[in-house]
Design a protein around this motif. Structure first.
Motif, mmCIF file in Angstrom:
data_model
loop_
_atom_site.group_PDB
_atom_site.id
_atom_site.type_symbol
_atom_site.label_atom_id
_atom_site.label_comp_id
_atom_site.label_asym_id
_atom_site.label_seq_id
_atom_site.Cartn_x
_atom_site.Cartn_y
_atom_site.Cartn_z
ATOM 1 N N THR A 100 90.469 38.646 37.421
ATOM 2 C CA THR A 100 91.311 37.774 36.620
ATOM 3 C C THR A 100 90.731 37.638 35.212
ATOM 4 O OG1 THR A 100 90.151 35.739 37.223
ATOM 5 C CG2 THR A 100 91.909 36.476 38.697
ATOM 6 N N GLY A 160 93.906 33.681 29.387
ATOM 7 C CA GLY A 160 94.395 33.455 30.738
ATOM 8 C C GLY A 160 95.740 32.778 30.767
ATOM 9 N N PRO A 219 91.438 33.824 42.017
ATOM 10 C CA PRO A 219 92.742 34.268 41.512
ATOM 11 C C PRO A 219 93.862 33.254 41.726
ATOM 12 C CG PRO A 219 91.675 36.032 42.727
ATOM 13 C CD PRO A 219 90.870 34.798 42.964
ATOM 14 N N ASN A 252 96.387 38.159 38.367
ATOM 15 C CA ASN A 252 96.351 36.702 38.490
ATOM 16 C C ASN A 252 96.922 36.364 39.863
ATOM 17 O OD1 ASN A 252 99.254 36.602 38.274
ATOM 18 N ND2 ASN A 252 99.058 36.625 36.047
#
Length: 660
Positions: A622, A284, A275, A651
Motif C-alpha cells: 500500500t 494514500g 491494506p 489498497n
C-alpha cells in the motif's frame, strides 16, 4: 491487462507469414474507466498489410483496423468489431496472465478462423502470435490447451520479460494484479514465485549477488528457495567440497561491499490488516479518492482548472485565443518524483499538507514579487538570470496549482462525517473492540459494498474471526442488501482467510493480531503528525506491521520469539555466496531465532551514502506502507536506504476486488 501494440516483429515474421509494411496509419483503441473505445481510421486498409491487434486498460493504446468510433464494455466486444474482410497475415496479441483476457483472445482467434472458412479462405494463411507479459504461466497454458487454441498450427506463443517497471526512484512494480488470487483461489502459487524469483535474478545481474536474504511467510521462503535453485541451475554445477566453499568465502571478504546489502522478502499474508485501513497521507488519500494506476491518476479538468466567474460572462469575446476545452475532459496526471513538489508533499499527513502547499504558494509569490518590484532596479545579469528561470517558475506554478486543487478535493472527502466515522471504527477494531453494531448499521445504510467489506475483513482479522452467530447474520445481511453475487465474493474472502468464522472454545483468548500489536508496539496514540518521530503518523497512531518488521529486521530478532511465532510461516535468513548452494545447505549455515544477526551488521558507517536495503512485497504494497518506509529511510539513525519492490500497488478496495 491485455494490450496490443504496434508490431515489433514486423521485420521478422514467422516462416508461414510474409513480411509487409503498413501503408495506412493504424487506428487506436483507448480504455477509459473499463469502457473500450475503438477509434478507427477512415482510410481504406491495405489488403496486404500486417496488423497488430490488442485490448488495453487504464489508457493503454492499441492498434486495430476499423472505420468508426464506438464504446465497448468488454474485451470480447472490442475484438468482435475487428474488420477481417481482408487478408491479415499476422495478428500479434499482447496479454497478461488474466483468465478473462486469455479467454477473450481465444474466442477471437476461433471466431476469426470460422469467418475465414465461411469466406472460403485458408485459415493457415493467417498466423496468430500470442505474447504473454512477462511470461506465460501454467494456468494460462492450461487454459489455452482446454480452449483448443494452443495445438493449432497457425498459433504460436511467446513471452516478453517486461516485468520490473519503475514507478518512482525507490519503487519498482511487477504490475501483477492477481497475485493473491492466484495463490489463494487458483492454486498456482509457483507461477507467482517463479515470476518474483526471476525479477530478483535480473536485479542481481545488475547489482551483483545480494549477500543477505531474509524472508517472512510461506511465499517469502518459497521465493528464496527458488532464487537459490535458479542460481545453482544457472551456474551449472554444485559446490561439493567444504574447502572450495571456504576459499570463496575468503575471497568475498576481500571484495568491496555490493551495492545492495540485503533483501527482506515479505509475504503479503503476513500483514493483511494494513491494506484494510484508510491511509492519512496525501498520496494514500489520492489513491483512495481518485485511484492511482501505474503512477497516473485520471482527473476531470473541472477539478484541476475549476470554472471561474468570468467563464460565464455573456459578453462575446473578440480575442483570437482558442475556445476553452469542453467540460468533463479527463486528464492523465503523472505522480512521481519528477514533480519535485509532489515528492515533498506526497508522504505528508492530511493535517499538514494543506499548510505546506500554502507556504509553497507564498514563497513562490514572494520570489516573483521580489523581481517585479519596480522600486528596485535590475541590471542585465539579474534580468538574464530571471528570464532563464521563467520555464522553471511556470512549471512550479502549474504543479502548485494542480496540487492545491487536488488537496482541496481530498480535504472535502476527509472532512465528511462518514470518513471520520469510518476512521474511528477502524481504530476501535485495531484495539480489539467488537463493532458488530456499526457493521450492521453500515449495511442498513447501504454503504459502498467494498468499503463495507474492508471493515468486515478488518473486524475478522483483528479479532481472530467473527463469532459464529454474527458471522451467519452478517453474511445473510450482505447478500440480502447488495445482491446474491456477493455470496461468491464472501466465499472467496473466506478462502483467502480475510473473513472467517471464529473458532469456538470454552474461553476467549487474545487474537494473533492483539498479541502482535502489543509485542511490536503497533499503536502509538501520542505520535505528532506535524513533526513525526515514528512511522505510525501515516494513519494517526497505527504503525503498519510490515514497517515494524523492517525495523526489527535491521535491529535483530533477539527477544522477538513470541512475535515470530504469531506470524504465518517462518523466518528464513540465508547468506548467498559466490558459488551457489542449494536451499537445504544454505539453511544449515543460517541461524533462525533469537540469535539471528541484524541486517544492519552488514551496513558500514558512511556519511555520504547509506547502503541499500530492498524490501520485496509479494502480494502487493500500500502507499501508506511505502510512506512509512520512506520515513525510515530519511531518518539519520536508520542504517539503510530502502528500495521497495512489489508485485503491485494495492489498497483495501483493489485487494478485495482482485479476489472477487
Amino acid at each position: 491487462m491485455m494490450s496490443f501494440c504496434p508490431n515489433t516483429w514486423a521485420s521478422s515474421p514467422p516462416a508461414c507469414c510474409c513480411s509487409r509494411k503498413h501503408k495506412t496509419a493504424p487506428p487506436q483503441i483507448r480504455n477509459r474507466n473499463t469502457h473500450w473505445e475503438l477509434a478507427q481510421d477512415s482510410s481504406t486498409p491495405n489488403p496486404q498489410s500486417k496488423h497488430t491487434l490488442g485490448v488495453g486498460t487504464s489508457g493503454t493504446e492499441v492498434s486495430l483496423a476499423s472505420s468508426s468510433s464506438a464504446f465497448f464494455t468488454s474485451a470480447e466486444d472490442a475484438l468482435d468489431d475487428v474488420d477481417c474482410s481482408y487478408n491479415t497475415p499476422l495478428v500479434t496479441c499482447f496479454v497478461k496472465n488474466d483468465t478473462e483476457e486469455v479467454r477473450a483472445v481465444c474466442g477471437y482467434i476461433k471466431r476469426l478462423c470460422r469467418k475465414l472458412r465461411l469466406a472460403g479462405r485458408e485459415v493457415a494463411q493467417t498466423h496468430f502470435r500470442i505474447v504473454f507479459v512477462p511470461h506465460i504461466t501454467t494456468l494460462s497454458e492450461k487454459f489455452l490447451m482446454e480452449e483448443g487454441v494452443l495445438p493449432l498450427e497457425n498459433v504460436s506463443v511467446t513471452s516478453v520479460p517486461l516485468d520490473m517497471i519503475p514507478l518512482d526512484e525507490d519503487v519498482i512494480s511487477l504490475e501483477m494484479d492477481s497475485t493473491l488470487r492466484d495463490v489463494e483461489l487458483n492454486g498456482v502459487s509457483m507461477d507467482v514465485v517463479t515470476t518474483v524469483a526471476r525479477s530478483i535474478m535480473k536485479l542481481q545481474d545488475v547489482s551483483k549477488v545480494i549477500p543477505r536474504l531474509q524472508g517472512l511467510g510461506e511465499l517469502g521462503e518459497a521465493v528464496i528457495a527458488k532464487v537459490l535453485g535458479m542460481r545453482l541451475e544457472e551456474f551449472g554445477y554444485e559446490v561439493e567440497e567444504d574447502e572450495e566453499r571456504d576459499d570463496v568465502e575468503g575471497a568475498l571478504e576481500k571484495k568491496d561491499k555490493e551495492e545492495i546489502e540485503g533483501m527482506l522478502i515479505l509475504d503479503r499474508r503476513v500483514d493483511l490488516v494494513s491494506p484494510m485501513l484508510t491511509p492519512l497521507t496525501y498520496e494514500g488519500l489520492l489513491d483512495e479518492v481518485l485511484g492511482i494506476d501505474c503512477g497516473f491518476i485520471q482527473v476531470d479538468t473541472n477539478i484541476i482548472d475549476p470554472p471561474s466567474s468570468h467563464d460565464h460572462d455573456d459578453t462575446p469575446s473578440t480575442s483570437s485565443e482558442p475556445p476553452p476545452p469542453p467540460e468533463n475532459v479527463v486528464l492523465y496526471l503523472p505522480l512521481n518524483d519528477i514533480d519535485t513538489l509532489y515528492s515533498e508533499v506526497r508522504d505528508q499527513h492530511v493535517e499538514t499538507f494543506g499548510s505546506f502547499l500554502q507556504g509553497q504558494a507564498k514563497a513562490l509569490k514572494e520570489s516573483h514579487s521580489a523581481f517585479t518590484n519596480k522600486e528596485k532596479k535590475k541590471d542585465l545579469n539579474e534580468i538574464h538570470k530571471f528570464v532563464k528561470q521563467i520555464p522553471i517558475f511556470t512549471q512550479n506554478l502549474r504543479s502548485l496549482t494542480t496540487h492545491i486543487h487536488l488537496a482541496e478535493l481530498v480535504k472535502q472527502t476527509t472532512e465528511e462525517s462518514s470518513f471520520r466515522q469510518r476512521w474511528q471504527t477502524e481504530r476501535s477494531m485495531l484495539e480489539s473492540e467488537q463493532c458488530y453494531d456499526m457493521l450492521e448499521d453500515s449495511i442498513a445504510c447501504q454503504e459502498p459494498p467494498y468499503q463495507l467489506l474492508r471493515l468486515l475483513c478488518l473486524q475478522s482479522l483483528t479479532s481472530g474471526g467473527i463469532k459464529s452467530a454474527k458471522f451467519d447474520s452478517l453474511r445473510r445481511e450482505v447478500v440480502q442488501t447488495y445482491g446474491y453475487e456477493y455470496l461468491f465474493v464472501l466465499n472467496n474472502l473466506e478462502k483467502a482467510k480475510l473473513f472467517r468464522r471464529k473458532d469456538t472454545s470454552w474461553m476467549d483468548t487474545a487474537s494473533t493480531f492483539t498479541n502482535l500489536r502489543k509485542q511490536l508496539a503497533l499503536i502509538n496514540a501520542e505520535v505528532n503528525t506535524a513533526d513525526p518521530d515514528d512511522v505510525s503518523y501515516v494513519s494517526s497512531g497505527y504503525a503498519p506491521l510490515t514497517a515494524r518488521l523492517v525495523q526489527t529486521a535491521t535491529q535483530g530478532w533477539t527477544g522477538k520469539d513470541e512475535a515470530l511465532r504469531e506470524l504465518p510461516g517462518r523466518l528464513i535468513d540465508v547468506t548467498q555466496r559466490e558459488i551457489p548452494e542449494d536451499f537445504a545447505t544454505s539453511l544449515k549455515r543460517s541461524v533462525i531465532g533469537p540469535g539471528l544477526a541484524p541486517l544492519s551488521a552488514l551496513a558500514t558507517i558512511n556519511d555520504k551514502k547509506k547502503p541499500v536495503l530492498v524490501v520485496y512485497f509479494v502480494g502487493g504494497v500500500t502507499l501508506m506502507e511505502i510512506a512509512a518506509l520512506r520515513f525510515l529511510s530519511k531518518r539519520p539513525t536508520f542504517p539503510f536506504s530502502i528500495v521497495c519492490i512489489t508485485t503491485n500497488i494495492i489498497n483495501g478496495g483493489t485487494l478485495l476486488k482482485s479476489l472477487s
